[in-house]
Design a protein around this motif. Structure first.
Motif, short mmCIF file in Angstrom:
data_model
loop_
_atom_site.label_atom_id
_atom_site.label_comp_id
_atom_site.label_asym_id
_atom_site.label_seq_id
_atom_site.Cartn_x
_atom_site.Cartn_y
_atom_site.Cartn_z
N UNK A 230 51.89 31.54 30.26
CA UNK A 230 52.16 30.79 29.03
C UNK A 230 51.96 29.31 29.36
N UNK A 231 51.11 28.60 28.59
CA UNK A 231 50.87 27.18 28.91
C UNK A 231 52.10 26.30 28.68
N UNK B 31 56.78 21.01 26.62
CA UNK B 31 56.69 21.76 25.37
C UNK B 31 56.02 23.11 25.64
N UNK B 32 56.70 24.18 25.22
CA UNK B 32 56.17 25.53 25.42
C UNK B 32 56.12 26.22 24.06
N UNK B 33 54.95 26.73 23.70
CA UNK B 33 54.85 27.51 22.47
C UNK B 33 54.47 28.93 22.86
N UNK B 34 55.38 29.86 22.62
CA UNK B 34 55.11 31.25 23.00
C UNK B 34 54.36 31.92 21.86
N UNK B 35 53.11 32.26 22.12
CA UNK B 35 52.28 32.80 21.03
C UNK B 35 51.83 34.23 21.27
N UNK B 36 52.32 34.83 22.34
CA UNK B 36 51.93 36.22 22.60
C UNK B 36 53.18 37.08 22.68
N UNK B 37 53.00 38.38 22.45
CA UNK B 37 54.08 39.35 22.63
C UNK B 37 54.29 39.48 24.14
N UNK C 3 59.61 29.35 19.53
CA UNK C 3 59.48 30.81 19.48
C UNK C 3 59.15 31.30 18.07
N UNK C 4 58.58 30.40 17.24
CA UNK C 4 58.31 30.78 15.84
C UNK C 4 57.28 31.91 15.73
N UNK C 5 56.48 32.12 16.77
CA UNK C 5 55.49 33.19 16.71
C UNK C 5 56.04 34.51 17.27
N UNK C 6 57.28 34.51 17.76
CA UNK C 6 57.84 35.75 18.31
C UNK C 6 58.42 36.63 17.20
N UNK C 7 57.93 37.87 17.13
CA UNK C 7 58.40 38.81 16.10
C UNK C 7 59.72 39.45 16.47
N UNK C 8 60.02 39.50 17.77
CA UNK C 8 61.33 40.01 18.19
C UNK C 8 61.81 39.21 19.39
#
Lengths: 132, 138
Positions: B4-5, B14-20, B49-54
């Motif tokens: 995760x970049x 700044x970390x944006x988690x964009x994958x499951x 974590x706005x892209x995290x579905x769970x």
């Protein structure tokens, strides 16, 4: 029409695939976003348990129809060491693997129906159902 | 290896988690962030974590670990952007993310970090940048 799929759980990438498949089933059943999130989260906890404590196993996803109600049943099975004290394992905060101990009790709370059978030395089967 | 970049913005990371995330990827993120805090002397970490579905108990635990580790290394962590369905599910799961500071979105998270630790010119510059894109909800 009933839809059934069996998946292997042998690695942490498989846990991700299980989450995605459960999401897909829940969407096809017309689950709302909160219900989707609950069943996917429960599936993630149980799939991880199957992997970490059961040494790997399988999950079977099944759509259910009961009168006008539609639901999703997930059956997690492993041939691992089994759970000696199920009551204890369901308690929040109980862990044998260094986690938070939220997995089993949490998954039970996120499902509408929850069944667990475990035989020491033979394995564990956990069934959860979430109705729409 | 999949990672995760982690972006550096002034004195913040700044970390944006964009994958499951699978579990090992989440643990790699924890280790990478710890190293980056040390290398950059960052005093704030913002995790989107706005892209995290769970968020299940494992990811919740990793977020809690990151918050604790960063605190020990003199950096504040703010987790932003949790989806409403994820928040509802987390509470029912039995995790309340105690000890983790949260904000509704990146702008509010940045403001919180700046109010807590930020005072340098870099942080001021960043604040101006975010203000330009400010939404009308305030």
């Amino acid at each position: 029409m009933q839809k059934i799929e069996e998946m292997e759980i042998q690695s942490s990438s498989d846990v991700v695939l299980v989450r995605q498949a459960v999401r897909q089933f829940a969407i096809e059943l017309g689950f709302g976003l909160v219900d989707q999130t609950k069943i996917v989260t429960a599936a993630s906890e149980l799939a991880r348990n199957t992997l970490d404590y059961g040494g790997g196993g399988t999950v079977t996803l099944e759509t259910l129809q009961n009168g006008g109600r539609r639901g999703l049943r997930l059956t997690f099975e492993d041939q691992g060491p089994g759970i000696p004290d199920i009551e204890l394992a369901l308690k929040d905060g109980f862990t044998s693997g260094g986690g938070l101990g939220m997995g089993l009790g949490g998954a039970k709370r996120l499902a509408n129906e929850f069944e667990i059978e475990s035989v020491v030395g033979e394995g564990t089967r956990i069934i959860i159902v979430r109705w729409k | 290896m999949e990672r995760i970049p982690i972006l550096q913005m002034g004195e913040f990371l700044l970390v944006t988690i964009q994958v499951d995330m699978h579990d090992r990827l989440a643990m790699t993120l924890q280790d990478d962030l710890t190293n980056r805090i040390s290398q950059t002397s960052a005093n704030g970490v913002l995790i989107d974590i706005s892209a995290l579905d769970i968020v299940d108990s494992f990811i919740g635990r990793i977020l809690g670990n990151i918050a604790k580790i960063s605190q020990v290394m003199d950096a504040e962590t703010v987790v932003v952007g949790m989806q409403p369905a994820v928040a509802i599910t987390l509470v029912e799961l039995g995790m309340s993310l105690t000890g983790i500071r949260t904000a509704l979105n990146v702008e509010k998270g940045m403001a919180l970090l700046q109010a807590t630790v930020g005072s340098s010119a870099n942080a001021q510059f960043t604040a101006t940048e975010w203000d330009l894109e400010d939404d009308a909800e305030d």
